[in-house]
Design a protein around this motif. Structure first.
Motif, mmCIF file in Angstrom:
data_model
loop_
_atom_site.group_PDB
_atom_site.id
_atom_site.type_symbol
_atom_site.label_atom_id
_atom_site.label_comp_id
_atom_site.label_asym_id
_atom_site.label_seq_id
_atom_site.Cartn_x
_atom_site.Cartn_y
_atom_site.Cartn_z
ATOM 1 N N MET A 91 42.376 34.816 33.705
ATOM 2 C CA MET A 91 41.904 35.511 34.873
ATOM 3 C C MET A 91 40.801 36.478 34.449
ATOM 4 S SD MET A 91 44.341 37.503 37.468
ATOM 5 C CE MET A 91 43.716 38.206 38.912
ATOM 6 N N SER A 128 38.239 39.554 34.305
ATOM 7 C CA SER A 128 38.337 40.958 34.725
ATOM 8 C C SER A 128 36.938 41.544 34.863
ATOM 9 C CB SER A 128 39.153 41.756 33.720
ATOM 10 O OG SER A 128 38.517 41.737 32.460
ATOM 11 N N GLU A 129 36.829 42.544 35.704
ATOM 12 C CA GLU A 129 35.548 43.204 35.929
ATOM 13 C C GLU A 129 35.641 44.634 35.440
ATOM 14 O OE1 GLU A 129 33.862 42.851 39.825
ATOM 15 O OE2 GLU A 129 34.871 40.951 40.147
#
Length: 89
Positions: free
Chosen positions: A1, A3-4
């Protein structure tokens, strides 16, 4: 997943956007553009209780004029109080 990463600049831009949105909402929610408001009008405008309006008055955060046993509040003073609060956020 994936991530920012959120930077301080991103947060500052979000804060400015949020303040502008709140000010727009407040300007659309002005009660009939009256200069002086009674306690009931202030309660509706701020969505608070009578006791909260009284506490704001007693603490000096919101000025009032007492005429014949009734307190009246200037709309400009209420807006200034809200703007001061927004600037501290």
């Amino acid at each position: 997943m994936p991530s920012e990463i959120i930077t301080k600049d991103d947060l500052e831009a979000f804060r400015r956007s949020l303040i502008n949105d709140i000010q727009d909402l407040l300007s659309n929610n002005k009660p009939d553009s009256k200069e002086w408001l009674r306690c009931a009008d202030v309660r509706k405008f701020l969505k608070v209780s009578t006791g909260t309006v009284q506490n704001l008055r007693i603490s000096g955060k919101l000025k009032s004029k007492k005429i014949g046993g009734m307190h009246f509040y200037r709309l400009a003073d209420i807006e200034n109080m809200l703007n001061d609060k927004l600037q501290k956020i």
